[in-house]
Design a protein around this motif. Structure first.
Motif, PDB file in Angstrom:
ATOM      1  N   GLN A  18       0.840  -1.209   0.000  1.00 55.57           N
ATOM      2  CA  GLN A  18       0.000   0.000   0.000  1.00 55.57           C
ATOM      3  C   GLN A  18       0.870   1.252   0.000  1.00 55.57           C
ATOM      4  O   GLN A  18       0.576   2.220  -0.703  1.00 55.57           O
ATOM      5  N   GLU A  19       1.959   1.225   0.753  1.00 52.78           N
ATOM      6  CA  GLU A  19       2.867   2.378   0.785  1.00 52.78           C
ATOM      7  C   GLU A  19       3.398   2.704  -0.602  1.00 52.78           C
ATOM      8  O   GLU A  19       3.373   3.859  -1.046  1.00 52.78           O
ATOM      9  N   GLU A  22       0.739   4.080  -3.073  1.00 52.50           N
ATOM     10  CA  GLU A  22       0.432   5.501  -2.909  1.00 52.50           C
ATOM     11  C   GLU A  22       1.554   6.398  -3.431  1.00 52.50           C
ATOM     12  O   GLU A  22       1.292   7.480  -3.946  1.00 52.50           O
ATOM     13  N   LYS A  27      -1.750   9.668  -3.126  1.00 52.69           N
ATOM     14  CA  LYS A  27      -2.295   9.423  -1.780  1.00 52.69           C
ATOM     15  C   LYS A  27      -3.662   8.747  -1.867  1.00 52.69           C
ATOM     16  O   LYS A  27      -4.491   9.110  -2.687  1.00 52.69           O
ATOM     17  N   ASP A  28      -3.854   7.760  -1.012  1.00 50.98           N
ATOM     18  CA  ASP A  28      -5.114   6.996  -0.919  1.00 50.98           C
ATOM     19  C   ASP A  28      -5.439   6.187  -2.183  1.00 50.98           C
ATOM     20  O   ASP A  28      -6.588   5.805  -2.393  1.00 50.98           O
ATOM     21  N   ALA A  29      -4.443   5.924  -3.019  1.00 45.13           N
ATOM     22  CA  ALA A  29      -4.665   5.131  -4.240  1.00 45.13           C
ATOM     23  C   ALA A  29      -5.165   3.737  -3.888  1.00 45.13           C
ATOM     24  O   ALA A  29      -4.790   3.164  -2.865  1.00 45.13           O
ATOM     25  N   LYS A  30      -6.017   3.217  -4.739  1.00 44.10           N
ATOM     26  CA  LYS A  30      -6.550   1.859  -4.590  1.00 44.10           C
ATOM     27  C   LYS A  30      -6.376   1.139  -5.919  1.00 44.10           C
ATOM     28  O   LYS A  30      -6.384   1.764  -6.979  1.00 44.10           O
TER      29      LYS A  30
END
Length: 192
Positions: A18-19, A22, A27-30
């Protein structure tokens, strides 16, 4: 009941934390699922990255989801050599001391000091299908594959057993091309 299982080609791809997702995508990418894969819960993503080695780069590399605890790049031996990375043959997740690269996304880039591997050929089996084939987790077996003009027996195939798996063998693109693999190809564990 047939003891055969599907043999699938696993093309170059990356698993991201996850780091790193992003950093690469903001930021907050999915991850965006565009296609479910044969293993339950696994999927091909819309997001793509560029893998940069000392010699050159590979653009448009698929990300497979979901996110993982550590970022890992899986290439064929030909891919790794072509971009100048020494990538050992390893099981997925065994990245200690493996190859390094830069990963470039639309929002940023990440340098990993290890994590590039050539995935060891393997078979995913449920406990039931493993019992039917008289194998257990981490066994190393031989698999017979029959294609027109390129029949093969592949050794050093690691068995991976979990109730969350669907029966399937995964080989990389070098191996797939060597045996003229096709959709619907089947393999069978044999004794030598």
């Amino acid at each position: 009941m047939s003891k055969k299982f599907i043999v699938e080609t696993s093309a170059r791809h990356i698993h991201v934390s996850q780091e790193h997702l992003e950093i690469l995508f903001g930021k907050d990418a999915k991850l965006t699922n565009i296609k479910d894969l044969s293993q339950p819960g696994q999927f091909a993503c819309q997001e793509r990255v560029t893998i940069v080695g000392p010699k050159k780069e590979l653009a448009n590399v698929s990300i497979l989801g979901p996110v993982r605890p550590e970022t890992q790049v899986e290439l064929s031996a030909t891919d790794a050599r072509s971009i100048g990375i020494a990538a050992p043959i390893r099981e997925s997740g065994d990245v200690k001391g493996s190859g390094a690269c830069k990963i470039v996304g639309p929002a940023g880039e990440v340098e990993i000091s290890e994590g590039v591997i050539v995935a060891k050929r393997h078979i995913h089996l449920t406990p039931e299908t493993a019992a039917e084939r008289n194998v257990k987790d981490k066994d190393v077996v031989w698999v017979k594959i029959e294609t027109e003009g390129r029949k093969a027996i592949l050794g050093d195939v690691i068995v991976r057993v979990s109730p969350s798996y669907a029966p399937a063998m995964h080989i990389d693109t070098d191996e797939s091309n060597a045996i003229s693999a096709f959709n619907g190809l089947e393999g069978e564990i044999i004794e030598l």
